[in-house]
Design an enzyme around this catalytic site. Structure first.
Site, PDB file in Angstrom:
ATOM      1  N   HIS A  65       0.830  -1.210   0.000  1.00 55.52           N
ATOM      2  CA  HIS A  65       0.000   0.000   0.000  1.00 55.52           C
ATOM      3  C   HIS A  65       0.865   1.260   0.000  1.00 55.52           C
ATOM      4  O   HIS A  65       0.496   2.267  -0.607  1.00 55.52           O
ATOM      5  CB  HIS A  65      -0.938   0.008   1.210  1.00 55.52           C
ATOM      6  CG  HIS A  65      -2.171  -0.824   1.012  1.00 55.52           C
ATOM      7  ND1 HIS A  65      -3.444  -0.351   1.237  1.00 55.52           N
ATOM      8  CD2 HIS A  65      -2.324  -2.103   0.604  1.00 55.52           C
ATOM      9  CE1 HIS A  65      -4.330  -1.304   0.969  1.00 55.52           C
ATOM     10  NE2 HIS A  65      -3.672  -2.380   0.591  1.00 55.52           N
ATOM     11  N   ASP A  66       2.006   1.211   0.663  1.00 56.30           N
ATOM     12  CA  ASP A  66       2.897   2.373   0.667  1.00 56.30           C
ATOM     13  C   ASP A  66       3.453   2.624  -0.727  1.00 56.30           C
ATOM     14  O   ASP A  66       3.399   3.743  -1.238  1.00 56.30           O
ATOM     15  CB  ASP A  66       4.048   2.159   1.655  1.00 56.30           C
ATOM     16  CG  ASP A  66       4.961   3.378   1.739  1.00 56.30           C
ATOM     17  OD1 ASP A  66       4.435   4.502   1.871  1.00 56.30           O
ATOM     18  OD2 ASP A  66       6.190   3.217   1.665  1.00 56.30           O
ATOM     19  N   HIS A 191      -1.121 -13.319  -1.060  1.00 54.19           N
ATOM     20  CA  HIS A 191      -2.403 -13.586  -0.399  1.00 54.19           C
ATOM     21  C   HIS A 191      -2.408 -14.961   0.269  1.00 54.19           C
ATOM     22  O   HIS A 191      -3.337 -15.274   1.009  1.00 54.19           O
ATOM     23  CB  HIS A 191      -3.561 -13.479  -1.400  1.00 54.19           C
ATOM     24  CG  HIS A 191      -3.929 -12.070  -1.743  1.00 54.19           C
ATOM     25  ND1 HIS A 191      -4.852 -11.739  -2.715  1.00 54.19           N
ATOM     26  CD2 HIS A 191      -3.498 -10.884  -1.229  1.00 54.19           C
ATOM     27  CE1 HIS A 191      -4.978 -10.426  -2.795  1.00 54.19           C
ATOM     28  NE2 HIS A 191      -4.159  -9.880  -1.896  1.00 54.19           N
ATOM     29  N   SER A 246      -3.327 -23.520   3.787  1.00 51.30           N
ATOM     30  CA  SER A 246      -2.117 -23.343   4.619  1.00 51.30           C
ATOM     31  C   SER A 246      -1.926 -21.851   4.887  1.00 51.30           C
ATOM     32  O   SER A 246      -0.993 -21.239   4.398  1.00 51.30           O
ATOM     33  CB  SER A 246      -0.891 -23.932   3.922  1.00 51.30           C
ATOM     34  OG  SER A 246      -0.738 -23.367   2.619  1.00 51.30           O
ATOM     35  N   ASP A 251       3.597 -20.118   0.694  1.00 54.97           N
ATOM     36  CA  ASP A 251       3.848 -21.192  -0.268  1.00 54.97           C
ATOM     37  C   ASP A 251       3.038 -20.927  -1.537  1.00 54.97           C
ATOM     38  O   ASP A 251       2.479 -19.843  -1.708  1.00 54.97           O
ATOM     39  CB  ASP A 251       3.497 -22.557   0.347  1.00 54.97           C
ATOM     40  CG  ASP A 251       2.062 -22.611   0.875  1.00 54.97           C
ATOM     41  OD1 ASP A 251       1.227 -21.770   0.459  1.00 54.97           O
ATOM     42  OD2 ASP A 251       1.760 -23.497   1.710  1.00 54.97           O
TER      43      ASP A 251
END
Length: 323
Positions: A65-66, A191, A246, A251
């Protein structure tokens, strides 16, 4: 012909400017002024991570976001009124801000390092460290960024990708920062340790369209699980893992989930449902080494976006306010 020549000159100047900025970022930038900076930051981040896992996704998202608003200049860290008051930034977890603040305090406790290391560089280092702590790849971090002095709510408007974005919208936004489709897909792979509030995807599971309440690109069993975790009048503070298999490990499971229709956002699932990006998802799903290499390349490029170097900006003494 004249216009074409002018455009070529502008393009060449942009390339030369970009190259000079990259040349000023160096992995050993603090070798004389603060030689232990990486160890100090790593230890502070590890300590925070041991207190709460949220440290990892919160710090990683904070860096993204920065960099996408005014470049990687720690402008996101400045106190209100600032970028973080924009609706797109209000869901940034406080643990990310706290991670940088604690690492900055640790760095400045070393007399050799006091007021010499930027908050922007500390955020970049902390991001690498949380990736490693969750099992992701280690990579050298380019340093030498300076901190910005400006942070406004307005600058965030239309600067960050939305959960509803389709492929063309994602590509356009990432291309603005010199990032390719492959870079965008690799960065989306972060994500795998992310979490999201129910309101960000509720339309996909309750009112996708008049005839189809559930988004047809969503795995039906997964959609029903999401309904259980996010009932209609759910507390807006409730957040769920973006990787149901997970969630605490960095991963390539995110890509395997996309193959099964288990991407939480439209902007996740579209990477597989759109033929133009599906082959990259399949590659990353089948080859974790390739994904890790692509992620390192993409996050290194992300860390160069709009950086201030040399005499631009400042080295903040307190990451939440300008000097």
């Amino acid at each position: 012909m004249k216009n074409q020549r002018s455009f070529s000159i502008v393009a060449l100047l942009l390339i030369l400017f970009s190259s000079s900025v990259f040349a000023q970022l160096q992995t050993n930038f603090y070798r004389k002024s603060c030689p232990n900076v990486e160890t100090i930051v790593r230890n502070a981040v590890r300590q925070k991570f041991q207190q709460t896992f949220v440290t990892a996704p919160a710090t990683l998202r904070l860096f993204f976001h920065d960099c996408f608003v005014r470049g990687c200049d720690a402008s996101i860290l400045l106190a209100s009124p600032s970028e973080k008051d924009h609706p797109d930034d209000k869901s940034l977890a406080g643990d990310g801000f706290d991670t940088v603040a604690k690492a900055k305090q640790a760095v400045d406790r070393d007399p050799n390092c006091r007021n010499k290391v930027s908050c922007a560089d500390i955020l970049a280092l902390a991001t690498r460290d949380v990736v490693v702590l969750t099992g992701g790849p280690n990579y050298p971090v380019e340093l030498g960024r300076r901190d910005g002095r400006l942070s406004t709510v307005a600058s965030v408007q239309q600067s960050l990708p939305q959960p509803s974005f389709k492929l063309d919208q994602l590509n356009t936004m990432f291309a603005r920062h010199g990032l390719s489709q492959t870079d965008m897909i690799a960065l989306s792979g972060a994500h795998t340790i992310g979490f999201a509030h129910c309101g960000k995807f509720s339309k996909r599971i309750y009112n996708f369209s008049p005839k189809r309440p559930i988004d047809p690109t969503l795995n039906i069993r997964y959609a029903l699980q999401l309904r259980q975790m996010c009932p209609i009048r759910v507390d807006p503070r409730i957040a769920i893992n973006m990787d149901p298999t997970s969630p605490n490990t960095f991963d390539n499971a995110y890509f395997k989930n996309l193959q099964k229709g288990m991407g939480l956002f439209t902007s996740d699932q579209v990477l597989f449902s759109d033929q133009r990006s599906r082959s990259t998802v399949n590659l990353f799903a089948s080859n974790e080494v390739t994904f890790r290499q692509a992620f390192i390349s993409a996050i290194t490029k992300l860390g160069r976006v709009g950086v201030k170097t040399g005499n631009a900006g400042e080295i903040r003494r307190d990451c939440s306010r300008v000097n």
